[in-house]
Design a protein around this motif. Structure first.
Motif, short mmCIF file in Angstrom:
data_model
loop_
_atom_site.label_atom_id
_atom_site.label_comp_id
_atom_site.label_asym_id
_atom_site.label_seq_id
_atom_site.Cartn_x
_atom_site.Cartn_y
_atom_site.Cartn_z
N TYR A 4 -7.94 -4.35 -2.71
CA TYR A 4 -7.00 -3.73 -1.78
C TYR A 4 -6.27 -2.61 -2.53
O TYR A 4 -5.47 -2.87 -3.43
CB TYR A 4 -5.99 -4.75 -1.27
N ASP A 19 -20.20 -7.65 -3.31
CA ASP A 19 -20.80 -8.95 -3.59
C ASP A 19 -20.91 -9.18 -5.09
O ASP A 19 -20.42 -8.39 -5.90
CB ASP A 19 -22.16 -9.08 -2.90
N ARG A 64 -8.62 -10.25 -3.73
CA ARG A 64 -8.67 -11.47 -2.92
C ARG A 64 -10.12 -11.85 -2.69
O ARG A 64 -11.01 -10.99 -2.64
CB ARG A 64 -7.97 -11.27 -1.57
N TRP A 65 -10.37 -13.15 -2.59
CA TRP A 65 -11.70 -13.64 -2.24
C TRP A 65 -11.91 -13.55 -0.74
O TRP A 65 -10.99 -13.78 0.04
CB TRP A 65 -11.87 -15.10 -2.66
N ASN A 66 -13.14 -13.26 -0.35
CA ASN A 66 -13.58 -13.40 1.04
C ASN A 66 -14.92 -14.12 0.98
O ASN A 66 -15.96 -13.48 0.86
CB ASN A 66 -13.71 -12.05 1.73
N LEU A 118 -9.43 -1.08 1.89
CA LEU A 118 -10.03 -2.34 1.47
C LEU A 118 -11.50 -2.09 1.15
O LEU A 118 -12.23 -1.53 1.96
CB LEU A 118 -9.91 -3.38 2.58
N GLU A 175 -14.90 -4.24 -0.22
CA GLU A 175 -15.47 -5.57 -0.48
C GLU A 175 -16.84 -5.42 -1.12
O GLU A 175 -17.65 -4.61 -0.69
CB GLU A 175 -15.58 -6.35 0.83
N ARG A 187 -21.93 -2.77 -2.14
CA ARG A 187 -20.94 -2.58 -1.07
C ARG A 187 -21.24 -3.50 0.10
O ARG A 187 -22.35 -3.54 0.62
CB ARG A 187 -20.95 -1.12 -0.60
N ASP A 211 -18.34 -3.97 2.54
CA ASP A 211 -17.51 -3.40 3.60
C ASP A 211 -16.47 -2.48 2.98
O ASP A 211 -16.02 -2.69 1.85
CB ASP A 211 -16.81 -4.52 4.39
N GLN A 267 -12.71 -8.82 -2.83
CA GLN A 267 -12.10 -7.72 -2.09
C GLN A 267 -11.07 -7.02 -2.97
O GLN A 267 -10.27 -7.67 -3.65
CB GLN A 267 -11.42 -8.24 -0.82
N GLN A 293 -12.85 -0.53 4.55
CA GLN A 293 -11.99 -0.38 5.73
C GLN A 293 -10.71 0.34 5.37
O GLN A 293 -10.24 0.27 4.23
CB GLN A 293 -11.61 -1.75 6.31
N ASN A 304 -17.48 -13.09 -1.84
CA ASN A 304 -17.32 -11.66 -2.12
C ASN A 304 -15.90 -11.37 -2.60
O ASN A 304 -14.94 -12.01 -2.17
CB ASN A 304 -17.61 -10.83 -0.88
#
Length: 242
Positions: free
Chosen positions: A120, A131, A111-113, A127, A129, A136, A138, A118, A140, A116
């Motif tokens: 899953y 760039d 998925r996009w954030n 998760l 994330e 790195r 993130d 992501q 989680q 960036n």
């Protein structure tokens, strides 16, 4: 207290205890573990992100997402022997721009954030994330409630964006029936145009048809051997009977 009243009291008591147990357990079950910086670093290093200079369409699709500006994020299931998977980023014109390879032995989604990407990971409820350079951003752990909220978006096979409809499709014929993954992604225009951005359907169909023929030959051979053996046993029985 009568027997009827006692039973009613015991039933109410059991229900109250059950609700109390559920109430105490739910927050613990739904709360995600907060990862420290060292643990985030360890998880990120374990998946071994590697940049891809180019790509070859040979792996099935596991998921995709479309950014607001039309950039496509495509996740594919790589070699099962090595555990290497790949993600590709295509510009709004459908041209490959960059991508990454990484290690993952289970199912994952993308998925996009913002700008960036992501990842899953279903195994581990994690998760990650990163760039555009693969750094790195993130890491989680996701709670049960978070997974429930995001999973329908991750599993979408059709996304509408900026007047276009992006659809992932399974392969034709036997391959489409046997495979769990998708073989191609197409972009449908408002005027009925159809543009294929990524397609491994032909390779999948050829491989699946070959495997199907081999399987049918094996089954046919097995049946023939069984029938021949049964006939031979019957003949021997008749000889002994005579």
């Amino acid at each position: 207290m009568s027997v009827k009243n006692r039973l009613a009291f015991l039933g109410a008591l059991v229900m109250m205890l059950s609700l109390a147990k559920t109430g105490f357990a739910a927050p613990k079950y739904q709360k995600a573990e907060v990862l420290g910086l060292q643990r985030q670093k360890e998880i990120f290093e374990a998946i071994e992100i590697q940049p891809l200079e180019a790509y070859a369409p040979e792996y099935p699709i596991v998921g995709f997402d479309i950014r607001q500006d039309g950039y496509l994020l495509l996740g594919v299931q790589g070699s099962g022997n090595t555990g290497q998977n790949e993600i590709y980023i295509f510009n709004p014109q459908g041209q490959y721009e960059y991508g990454f390879a990484f290690q993952c032995t289970g199912l994952y989604f993308v998925r996009w954030n913002g700008e960036n990407a992501q990842l899953y990971f279903v195994r581990g409820d994690t998760l990650v994330e990163l760039d555009r350079e693969g750094n790195r951003v993130d890491v989680q752990n996701l709670s049960f409630a978070q997974w429930n909220a995001i999973e329908p978006q991750l599993r979408r096979s059709r996304i509408k964006k900026n007047g276009y409809t992006y659809v992932i499709e399974k392969a034709n014929g036997v391959a489409g029936c046997l495979a769990d993954y998708y073989a191609r992604i197409v972009r449908l225009g408002p005027e009925g145009t159809r543009e294929v951005i990524y397609d491994v359907g032909q390779a999948f169909e050829t491989r699946a048809n070959t495997m199907f023929v081999i399987a049918m030959c094996g089954i046919g051979g097995g049946i023939a051997c069984a029938v021949s053996s049964a006939i031979d046993k019957r003949r021997r029985y008749r000889v002994y009977a005579d």
